[in-house]
Motif scaffolding. Structure first.
Motif, PDB file in Angstrom:
ATOM      1  N   ASN A  33       7.830  -0.153  -7.577  1.00 17.24           N
ATOM      2  CA  ASN A  33       7.205   1.165  -7.682  1.00 17.24           C
ATOM      3  C   ASN A  33       8.256   2.246  -7.894  1.00 17.24           C
ATOM      4  O   ASN A  33       8.065   3.176  -8.694  1.00 17.24           O
ATOM      5  N   SER A 251       6.388   8.259  -6.514  1.00 12.34           N
ATOM      6  CA  SER A 251       6.398   7.008  -5.755  1.00 12.34           C
ATOM      7  C   SER A 251       7.000   7.257  -4.386  1.00 12.34           C
ATOM      8  O   SER A 251       7.935   8.047  -4.243  1.00 12.34           O
ATOM      9  N   GLU A 253       7.895   4.507  -1.057  1.00  9.01           N
ATOM     10  CA  GLU A 253       7.764   3.193  -0.447  1.00  9.01           C
ATOM     11  C   GLU A 253       8.930   2.986   0.515  1.00  9.01           C
ATOM     12  O   GLU A 253       9.947   3.695   0.441  1.00  9.01           O
ATOM     13  N   ALA A 322       3.171  -3.866 -11.895  1.00  5.30           N
ATOM     14  CA  ALA A 322       2.542  -3.079 -10.837  1.00  5.30           C
ATOM     15  C   ALA A 322       1.051  -3.367 -10.831  1.00  5.30           C
ATOM     16  O   ALA A 322       0.457  -3.688 -11.858  1.00  5.30           O
ATOM     17  N   SER A 386       0.992   1.389  -4.731  1.00  8.06           N
ATOM     18  CA  SER A 386       2.211   0.958  -4.058  1.00  8.06           C
ATOM     19  C   SER A 386       1.926  -0.350  -3.326  1.00  8.06           C
ATOM     20  O   SER A 386       0.772  -0.759  -3.163  1.00  8.06           O
TER      21      SER A 386
END
Length: 459
Positions: A33, A251, A253, A322, A386
């Motif tokens: 991601n 993004s 994460e 993804a 994600s």
């Protein structure tokens, strides 16, 4: 100057070396991601026409009372310290801009120390690796922050802005920095159950297009987090103060217990290009190729029965892997189909979008297949997911996170995307997702949460 300033873009980039494929190897699957978001960030910088990038790194040699800068005609770095010595980067130094910054800073009683012929640290090298990989070519100024006060970092950013505007050449500003380093028990800096608060405050401020709020985050929150990007962001805030906000989280994460954020703070927008006929035509807005691909996939399949191939000249983002959801709505806003994947199931995001778009149009059990007569009146959106992470009722937020609800065996699973109209409580979000999975009220369930990057056509 389209926005009243030569700074046409500003954003935040993470710098874990594991993101670099030559370093991370198979482990890059955990940060796909972030990699995809760096492709998007780069495309946006390219679209603004930025000729120079000013980058702030947390990992240059620190000086207690001075800022530092890498100083050589060609800035260079490699990943030898991360077992990839053959992977190198080189950018020309923007000498005129840097000299101006040093002089303007001196007027405000700040010193900028030159690190002559130093190799770039990984806080610089990782973002620049991706800028180069995804097509940005230009000159760079790479600066390191100091141990001076928060206010001094904001003021130093204002010095950079002053010089940038005086030169009147398009400049992008990138604040390199990772967020909390203490999000999981096996995180490199140890675990603190309150460490997530720093990341949430940064992410929420950007999502609400109020990035200047980052400058007011409490010191104790930052200390508990063990972050390394805060002062980079402060300089960015100083450099972009009073510019129109365009906050967007591309993004976020934290697969290894460290928060990796890719975000946009300001963006003057794409350059207007001249067509062969001499008329003005704006390039396709960043990210809009995703719903455009979904539309073309459905229209091709419904009209001819053929499955669209991903165009060979598609952006780097579409070649990453993804999971995604494709939603189709009528012009009036009514849902017409929605199908997606929680984990990547195709070779790349482009193929994932094509497959899910066709399924949303033809296989959603709630609706009849889309007919050719409907095509012109439909609107498309693509949500990139994600990686899911464990959650509790207390850590969910239906405006920010989607939810996955599973029974104890894992055989039944229901998912609900975030930011759905009318779903404004965690209890309702979990109830709907449970109902979709056929899970009865009172059953024991396991919760996971995820974020989405949403790209939708305009009405």
């Amino acid at each position: 100057m389209r926005n009243g300033s030569a700074i046409v873009f500003s954003g935040i980039a993470p710098h874990p070396p594991i993101m670099v494929p030559e370093v991370g190897g198979a482990a890059i699957a955990e940060v796909q991601n972030s990699i995809a978001a760096m492709a998007e960030l780069t495309r946006r910088i390219v679209d603004t026409g930025a000729e120079t990038v000013v980058l702030i790194t947390p990992h240059a040699p620190l000086d207690a009372t001075a800022f530092v800068t890498y100083y050589s005609p060609t800035l260079y770095g490699d990943f030898a310290n991360f077992r990839a010595p053959a992977t190198k980067i080189e950018f020309r130094l923007a000498e005129t801009l840097l000299d101006g910054i040093s002089k303007e800073a001196a007027k405000a009683d700040y010193e900028v120390l030159n690190l002559e012929n130093y190799p770039l640290d990984h806080g610089s090298a990782v973002p620049l690796y991706f800028l180069n990989r995804y097509g940005w070519k230009g000159k760079v100024v790479a600066l390191g922050y100091s141990f001076l006060s928060d206010e001094d970092h904001v003021k130093f950013g204002a010095c950079i802005r002053q010089v940038a505007d005086s030169l009147d050449r398009p400049i992008a500003f990138v604040a390199s920095g990772d967020l909390s380093h203490r999000l999981k028990p096996d995180a490199p800096a140890g675990f603190n159950p309150a460490a997530y608060r720093f990341d949430d405050e940064v992410v929420n401020a950007i999502q609400e297009n109020s990035a200047q709020r980052i400058g007011a985050i409490d010191y104790e929150v930052r200390r508990i987090a063990g972050e390394c990007g805060y002062r980079s962001m402060l300089i960015a805030l100083g450099a972009t103060k009073d510019l129109p906000g365009a906050g967007e989280v591309l993004s976020y994460e934290a697969p290894f217990g460290v928060g990796y954020l890719v975000a946009q703070l300001t963006n003057a927008g794409p350059l207007v290009k001249k067509t062969h006929s001499g008329t003005d035509q704006q390039k396709l807005a960043p990210g809009m190729e995703l719903p455009a691909l979904a539309r073309k996939a459905v229209e091709t399949f419904v009209r001819s029965g053929k499955r669209l191939s991903v165009p060979a000249d598609a952006s780097e983002l579409l070649w990453t892997r993804a999971a995604c959801f494709v939603s189709i709505k009528t012009a009036g806003g009514d849902l017409r189909g929605c199908i997606g994947t929680v984990e990547p199931s195709r070779e790349n995001l482009g193929e994932e979008i094509v497959a899910n778009a066709i399924s949303a149009a033809t296989r959603d059990p709630r609706f009849d297949p889309v007919s050719a007569s409907e095509l012109e009146g439909l609107r498309y959106s693509v949500d990139i997911l994600s990686a899911p992470e464990p959650a509790t009722m207390a850590t969910l937020d239906p405006a920010v996170y989607g939810v996955i609800v599973e029974d104890e065996s894992g055989d039944r699973r229901g998912l609900l995307l975030p930011a759905i109209a009318g779903v404004d409580t965690v209890a309702l979000q979990v109830e709907i997702a449970s109902r979709k999975a056929g899970i009865e009220p009172g059953e024991q369930v396991k919760l996971s949460r995820f974020r989405v990057d949403r790209f939708k056509e305009q009405n």
